[in-house]
Design an enzyme around this catalytic site. Structure first.
Site, PDB file in Angstrom:
ATOM      1  N   SER A   1       0.803  -1.212   0.000  1.00 48.60           N
ATOM      2  CA  SER A   1       0.000   0.000   0.000  1.00 48.60           C
ATOM      3  C   SER A   1       0.844   1.274   0.000  1.00 48.60           C
ATOM      4  CB  SER A   1      -0.910  -0.008   1.216  1.00 48.60           C
ATOM      5  OG  SER A   1      -0.126  -0.222   2.364  1.00 48.60           O
TER       6      SER A   1
ATOM      7  N   ALA B   1      20.353   9.020  27.991  1.00 54.20           N
ATOM      8  CA  ALA B   1      21.016   7.824  27.471  1.00 54.20           C
ATOM      9  C   ALA B   1      20.265   6.556  27.874  1.00 54.20           C
ATOM     10  CB  ALA B   1      22.439   7.782  28.009  1.00 54.20           C
TER      11      ALA B   1
ATOM     12  N   HIS C   1       6.297  -6.777  12.878  1.00 50.10           N
ATOM     13  CA  HIS C   1       5.426  -7.962  12.899  1.00 50.10           C
ATOM     14  C   HIS C   1       4.281  -7.679  13.858  1.00 50.10           C
ATOM     15  CE1 HIS C   1       8.259 -10.517  10.743  1.00 50.10           C
ATOM     16  NE2 HIS C   1       9.193  -9.891  11.432  1.00 50.10           N
TER      17      HIS C   1
ATOM     18  N   THR D   1       8.257   5.398  24.613  1.00 52.01           N
ATOM     19  CA  THR D   1       7.038   4.651  24.240  1.00 52.01           C
ATOM     20  C   THR D   1       5.805   5.552  24.201  1.00 52.01           C
ATOM     21  OG1 THR D   1       6.599   4.101  26.543  1.00 52.01           O
ATOM     22  CG2 THR D   1       7.934   2.531  25.315  1.00 52.01           C
ATOM     23  N   LYS D   2       5.940   6.793  24.744  1.00 53.62           N
ATOM     24  CA  LYS D   2       4.817   7.759  24.745  1.00 53.62           C
ATOM     25  C   LYS D   2       5.354   9.093  24.244  1.00 53.62           C
ATOM     26  CE  LYS D   2       1.538   5.483  27.264  1.00 53.62           C
ATOM     27  NZ  LYS D   2       2.169   4.206  27.429  1.00 53.62           N
TER      28      LYS D   2
ATOM     29  N   ARG E   1      10.227   8.943  30.909  1.00 50.20           N
ATOM     30  CA  ARG E   1       9.306   9.870  31.570  1.00 50.20           C
ATOM     31  C   ARG E   1       9.995  11.221  31.674  1.00 50.20           C
ATOM     32  NH1 ARG E   1       5.498   6.436  31.546  1.00 50.20           N
ATOM     33  NH2 ARG E   1       5.416   4.708  33.001  1.00 50.20           N
TER      34      ARG E   1
END
Ligand code: COA
Length: 240
Positions: free
Chosen positions: A77, A165, A122, A170-171, A185
């Site tokens: 696509s 480092a 994956h 992830t957010k 964080r």
């Protein structure tokens, strides 16, 4: 090696060969390359795929024992794309892999072994079909990623922010933040009203910058003789 015995004129020849190699063999692998591209050890930069763009005065520092890899994968696509802005610094071992879109602003700095990807490659429940779970990644202007940072799919890191480092992002990280840890964080904020010296300043007078680099080489290597260099290659001692 304890000392660089390379004579100045050999360094000049080496630099000229590198520039030729970059123009002839590396630049055509990008869809677009800005002016002033500098690559140390260009044979250790591996580019795979199309739609890879890089702005002006990028400094890419590959190393013989630590390759840099820019990879885009085409799928049915869409084709992955990587946009890197102006004045960015990319250190040995950095890997940027796009199945969809990774956009990097101006003045960004990536320390060694940073990994940025917009895909899990994956699916959790489908591990046989590739290119599952892609979400674009955006790093705004002047983002600094510390050594071995990992940036996951779908992440936006705001302008001026620093990632410590070894962190795994992830957010989303807001602008003017210092974030660290796994998962990363926010640990501090940056005062956006303070004057910040960005990489673009180095290249305000690019001719002068490159002249200074050359003068530094002359100062460091100017007294090295070819004979001592050859001797050091063939019969090094503890002064080399
Ligand atoms: C992110 C960074 C710039 C922050 O530096 P700083 O403002 O001096 O931060 P501090 O040392 O005051 O640390 C503040 C807190 O964050 C924690 N912290 C700092 N860096 C961290 C990291 N990489 N991972 C996890 N926690 C970290 C500290 O333990 C401290 O926690 P505490 O308040 O509970 O004691 C620095 O820690 C860092 O990671 N530097 C590496 C940069 C790099 O990779 N450079 C390579 C060349 S480009």
């Amino acid at each position: 090696m304890r000392r660089n015995n390379t004579p100045y004129f050999i360094k000049r020849i080496y630099t000229a060969i590198n520039r030729f190699y970059v123009r002839r063999f590396i630049a055509p692998q990008f869809d677009q390359v800005g002016e002033g591209l500098e690559i140390a050890h260009p044979r250790n930069l591996v580019i795979f795929g199309r739609h890879i763009y890089i702005g002006n005065y990028a400094q890419i520092i590959a190393a013989p024992d630590n390759y840099i890899r820019f990879t885009t994968w085409p799928s049915k696509s869409q084709s992955g794309e990587i946009h890197i802005g102006h004045y960015c610094l990319i250190s040995p071992g950095v890997r940027i892999s796009a199945a969809q879109s990774i956009r990097i602003g101006d003045n960004c700095m990536f320390a060694a072994n940073v990994y940025i990807s917009d895909s899990d490659w994956h699916g959790i429940y489908n591990r046989i079909r590739p290119f599952r779970c892609t979400k674009p990644v955006v790093l705004e202007n002047n983002v600094w990623l510390g050594e071995s940072v990992i940036v996951n799919k779908g992440i936006t890191i705001g302008e001026n922010s620093v990632i410590g480092a070894g962190s795994v992002v992830t957010k989303n990280i807001p602008a003017n933040s210092i974030a660290a840890g796994n998962p990363a964080r926010v640990i501090k904020t940056i005062n956006p009203n303070r004057r910040m010296l960005k990489r673009e300043l180095l290249f305000k007078d690019a001719e002068h910058y490159f002249y200074n680099q050359d003068q530094m080489d002359l100062y460091m290597l100017g007294k090295n003789s070819i004979w001592n260099w050859l001797r050091g290659l063939m019969k090094p001692n503890n002064l080399d």
